[in-house]
Design an enzyme around this catalytic site. Structure first.
Site, PDB file in Angstrom:
ATOM      1  N   HIS A  18      74.471  67.364  13.547  1.00 57.58           N
ATOM      2  CA  HIS A  18      74.121  66.749  14.729  1.00 57.58           C
ATOM      3  C   HIS A  18      75.116  66.807  15.735  1.00 57.58           C
ATOM      4  O   HIS A  18      75.169  66.999  16.936  1.00 57.58           O
ATOM      5  CB  HIS A  18      73.628  65.250  14.548  1.00 57.58           C
ATOM      6  CG  HIS A  18      72.216  65.233  13.732  1.00 57.58           C
ATOM      7  ND1 HIS A  18      71.412  64.133  13.431  1.00 57.58           N
ATOM      8  CD2 HIS A  18      71.642  66.165  13.081  1.00 57.58           C
ATOM      9  CE1 HIS A  18      70.640  64.263  12.877  1.00 57.58           C
ATOM     10  NE2 HIS A  18      70.569  65.440  12.353  1.00 57.58           N
ATOM     11  N   ASP A  55      71.070  71.890   8.150  1.00 58.38           N
ATOM     12  CA  ASP A  55      71.353  70.815   7.022  1.00 58.38           C
ATOM     13  C   ASP A  55      71.997  71.485   5.684  1.00 58.38           C
ATOM     14  O   ASP A  55      71.318  71.161   4.716  1.00 58.38           O
ATOM     15  CB  ASP A  55      70.100  70.040   6.707  1.00 58.38           C
ATOM     16  CG  ASP A  55      69.769  68.979   7.819  1.00 58.38           C
ATOM     17  OD1 ASP A  55      70.679  68.447   8.530  1.00 58.38           O
ATOM     18  OD2 ASP A  55      68.603  68.771   7.886  1.00 58.38           O
ATOM     19  N   ASP A  76      76.470  61.274   7.111  1.00 56.61           N
ATOM     20  CA  ASP A  76      75.674  62.140   6.939  1.00 56.61           C
ATOM     21  C   ASP A  76      76.324  63.436   6.661  1.00 56.61           C
ATOM     22  O   ASP A  76      76.592  64.219   7.636  1.00 56.61           O
ATOM     23  CB  ASP A  76      74.101  62.433   7.791  1.00 56.61           C
ATOM     24  CG  ASP A  76      73.353  61.373   7.110  1.00 56.61           C
ATOM     25  OD1 ASP A  76      73.575  60.292   6.329  1.00 56.61           O
ATOM     26  OD2 ASP A  76      71.838  61.469   7.552  1.00 56.61           O
ATOM     27  N   ASP A 107      59.274  58.819   1.563  1.00 55.50           N
ATOM     28  CA  ASP A 107      59.977  59.779   0.195  1.00 55.50           C
ATOM     29  C   ASP A 107      59.716  59.264  -1.084  1.00 55.50           C
ATOM     30  O   ASP A 107      59.577  59.925  -2.151  1.00 55.50           O
ATOM     31  CB  ASP A 107      61.580  59.867   0.484  1.00 55.50           C
ATOM     32  CG  ASP A 107      61.911  60.395   1.736  1.00 55.50           C
ATOM     33  OD1 ASP A 107      61.394  61.151   2.517  1.00 55.50           O
ATOM     34  OD2 ASP A 107      62.937  59.816   2.229  1.00 55.50           O
ATOM     35  N   ASP A 128      69.180  72.804  13.439  1.00 53.86           N
ATOM     36  CA  ASP A 128      69.692  72.005  12.446  1.00 53.86           C
ATOM     37  C   ASP A 128      69.501  72.243  10.853  1.00 53.86           C
ATOM     38  O   ASP A 128      68.264  72.013  10.118  1.00 53.86           O
ATOM     39  CB  ASP A 128      68.759  70.747  12.619  1.00 53.86           C
ATOM     40  CG  ASP A 128      69.302  69.581  11.896  1.00 53.86           C
ATOM     41  OD1 ASP A 128      70.615  69.361  11.463  1.00 53.86           O
ATOM     42  OD2 ASP A 128      68.681  68.389  11.784  1.00 53.86           O
ATOM     43  N   ASP A 135      73.026  64.573   3.572  1.00 54.51           N
ATOM     44  CA  ASP A 135      71.652  64.731   4.165  1.00 54.51           C
ATOM     45  C   ASP A 135      71.727  66.603   4.372  1.00 54.51           C
ATOM     46  O   ASP A 135      71.737  66.927   5.320  1.00 54.51           O
ATOM     47  CB  ASP A 135      71.712  63.965   5.424  1.00 54.51           C
ATOM     48  CG  ASP A 135      70.182  64.242   6.174  1.00 54.51           C
ATOM     49  OD1 ASP A 135      69.518  65.055   5.607  1.00 54.51           O
ATOM     50  OD2 ASP A 135      70.203  63.612   7.278  1.00 54.51           O
ATOM     51  N   HIS A 175      63.623  57.487   2.986  1.00 57.38           N
ATOM     52  CA  HIS A 175      62.520  56.993   3.973  1.00 57.38           C
ATOM     53  C   HIS A 175      61.614  56.252   2.925  1.00 57.38           C
ATOM     54  O   HIS A 175      61.374  56.790   1.970  1.00 57.38           O
ATOM     55  CB  HIS A 175      61.904  58.111   4.596  1.00 57.38           C
ATOM     56  CG  HIS A 175      62.898  58.901   5.543  1.00 57.38           C
ATOM     57  ND1 HIS A 175      63.855  59.989   5.130  1.00 57.38           N
ATOM     58  CD2 HIS A 175      63.122  58.711   6.754  1.00 57.38           C
ATOM     59  CE1 HIS A 175      64.397  60.564   5.862  1.00 57.38           C
ATOM     60  NE2 HIS A 175      64.132  59.966   6.946  1.00 57.38           N
TER      61      HIS A 175
HETATM   62  C1  XLS Z   1      67.052  64.409  10.661  1.00 59.94           C
HETATM   63  C2  XLS Z   1      67.835  63.459  10.269  1.00 59.94           C
HETATM   64  C3  XLS Z   1      67.158  62.503   9.259  1.00 59.94           C
HETATM   65  C4  XLS Z   1      67.785  61.081   9.084  1.00 59.94           C
HETATM   66  C5  XLS Z   1      66.972  59.869   8.737  1.00 59.94           C
HETATM   67  O1  XLS Z   1      67.434  65.364  11.168  1.00 59.94           O
HETATM   68  O2  XLS Z   1      69.095  63.776   9.864  1.00 59.94           O
HETATM   69  O3  XLS Z   1      67.341  63.044   8.016  1.00 59.94           O
HETATM   70  O4  XLS Z   1      69.138  61.086   8.679  1.00 59.94           O
HETATM   71  O5  XLS Z   1      65.947  59.842   9.096  1.00 59.94           O
HETATM   72 CA    CA Z   2      70.536  62.662   9.055  1.00 61.64          CA
HETATM   73 CA    CA Z   3      69.859  67.122  10.173  1.00 59.06          CA
END
Ligand code: XLS
Ligand code: CA
Ligand code: CA
Length: 435
Positions: free
Chosen positions: A267, A305, A292, A100, A303, A335, A97
């Site tokens: 997601h 991740d 991702d 970042d 979430d 991600d 981003h």
């Molecule tokens: C957040 C998203 C983010 C996107 C990019 O949940 O996964 O990281 O991949 O903005």
């Molecule tokens: Ca993502």
């Molecule tokens: Ca995520």
């Protein structure tokens, strides 16, 4: 920070060296292509270099401060670490981003100038290492101005601000040779319908996307745009709920020629689907783009991740990707972030080794499933009645309700076959555990 860690190499699965790959062998050819080209691994700049381990109940636990006298020199040391890390792990792509890679500064002009400086700096690191940009994006969700959304904001000035940030992030993506640009609608959703007009909000998001496409194409951008579906978090109801919802949005607004899906495993599960479901739906509709790679915790339901460790999921993901013809502009972007309690620098390396080995295993097993052919053959046979006779007529649109009634009246009772789910699941297990 990474001085202690040398280049991570493939060492066969019996190796006890924690800093080695057990399944990912970059140049090994599988189904006619080196593993690294099937997998196209990418590092997420945000989780890897910016994530401090905060959660709703506590401050950060992870030191992500980079040495430097001011914000810009810190951003440069951060970039140095990013490229050292990718080089040591043999990761050939990254995603970012705008905020970042560059300090936000005090206003838009400062952010723009900082992104300009940092993309110059990163470009040099890319030239030195051969590492490429998979996709870029703008963070239009963290700053307080986006509390009501970006493209969906009720405030036109916020819309304009988001548009400016997106323009600059597209410029940065093009400058660094990125092959994708992502829209993840962090705040594009709503909390209550008591203050929301979904009609204007969705129309406006589409307007913003059209402007982005027009601008980028005019600058010569040939890559893909992606929408990244997510059902909730941070808003209660996000407009890009899942692949099906997002696809109908793209088609309604005529954006489906330029946009594909960036599908995130976590997601998919938040939307109540499997990761494979989302990939499959994108594939059969011709909008599979990028991935991702991560996983959630099904017991937590938010979430998380996490770095992926679930080989079954990775296998079914790679099975879909291979059938989609593999990645073109997309790739497997991790991600994913280390757990809050995994606060040491080497934990990042362990995270990537875990994720890369999980997907390497997934690729190896998916290739065997394809070579074995039983699953595909079974599915094809299951629909074989549409290849000839009345089935062929249905598929070709050459029959009517009247003709089908006449046909059905002559049938007597219909004979159907078993779906054989248990048999098929046992094939997967026998192939998976003989690798
Ligand atoms: C957040 C998203 C983010 C996107 C990019 O949940 O996964 O990281 O991949 O903005
Ligand atoms: Ca993502
Ligand atoms: Ca995520």
């Amino acid at each position: 920070m990474l001085e202690k860690i040398s280049v991570v190499k493939f060492e066969e699965k019996e190796s006890k060296n924690p800093f080695s790959f057990k399944f990912y062998n970059a140049d090994e050819v599988i189904l006619g292509k080196p593993m690294k080209d099937h997998l196209k691994f990418s590092m997420s700049y945000w989780h890897t270099l910016c994530g401090e381990g905060t959660d709703p109940f506590g401050k950060g636990t992870i030191d992500r401060t980079f040495k430097g006298e001011d914000e810009l020199s810190k951003a440069k040391s951060k970039a140095d670490v990013a490229f050292e890390l990718m080089s040591k792990l043999g990761i050939e792509y990254f995603c970012f981003h705008d905020v970042d890679i560059a300090p936000e500064g005090n206003n838009l002009a400062e952010l723009k100038a900082n992104v300009e400086i940092m993309t110059d700096y990163i470009k040099e690191l890319m030239n030195k290492t051969g590492i490429k940009l998979l996709w870029g994006t703008a963070n239009c969700f963290s700053h307080q101005r986006y509390m009501h959304g970006a493209g969906s904001s009720c405030n036109a000035d916020v819309f304009a601000f988001a548009a400016a940030q997106i323009k600059n992030a597209i410029d940065a993506t093009i400058k660094l040779g990125g092959t994708g640009y992502v829209f993840w609608g962090g705040r594009e959703g709503y909390e209550t319908l008591l203050n929301t007009d979904m009609g204007i909000e969705q129309d406006n998001i589409a307007r913003l996307m059209h402007m982005a496409v027009d601008y980028a194409r005019a600058q010569g951008f040939k890559g893909d745009f992606y929408i990244e579906p997510k059902p909730k978090e941070p808003t209660k109801h996000q407009y890009d709920f899942d692949v099906a919802t997002t696809l109908s949005f793209l088609r309604k607004y005529g954006l489906d020629k330029d946009f594909k899906m960036n599908i995130e495993a976590n997601h998919a599960t938040l939307a109540g689907h499997s990761f494979q479901h989302e990939l499959h739906l994108a594939r059969v509709n011709g909008v599979f783009g990028s991935v991702d790679a991560n996983q959630g915790d099904l017991l937590l339901g938010w979430d998380t991740d996490q770095f992926p460790s679930n080989v079954y999921e990775a296998t079914m993901c790679m099975y879909e990707i291979i059938q989609a013809g593999g990645f073109t502009n997309g790739g497997l972007n991790f991600d994913a972030k280390v757990r809050r309690a995994s606060f040491e620098y080497e934990d990042i390396i362990y995270g990537y080794i875990l994720g890369m080995d999980t997907f390497a295993l997934g690729l190896r097993i998916a290739a065997k499933l394809i070579e074995d052919g039983r699953i595909k053959e079974f599915t094809e046979n299951r629909y074989s009645s549409y290849k000839t006779g009345i089935g062929e007529k249905i598929v070709k649109g050459k029959t009517t309700l009247e003709e089908l009634e006449k046909y059905a009246l002559e049938l007597g009772e219909v004979k159907v076959e078993s779906g054989r789910q248990e048999y098929l699941e046992s094939i997967i297990n026998s192939i998976m555990f003989s690798v």
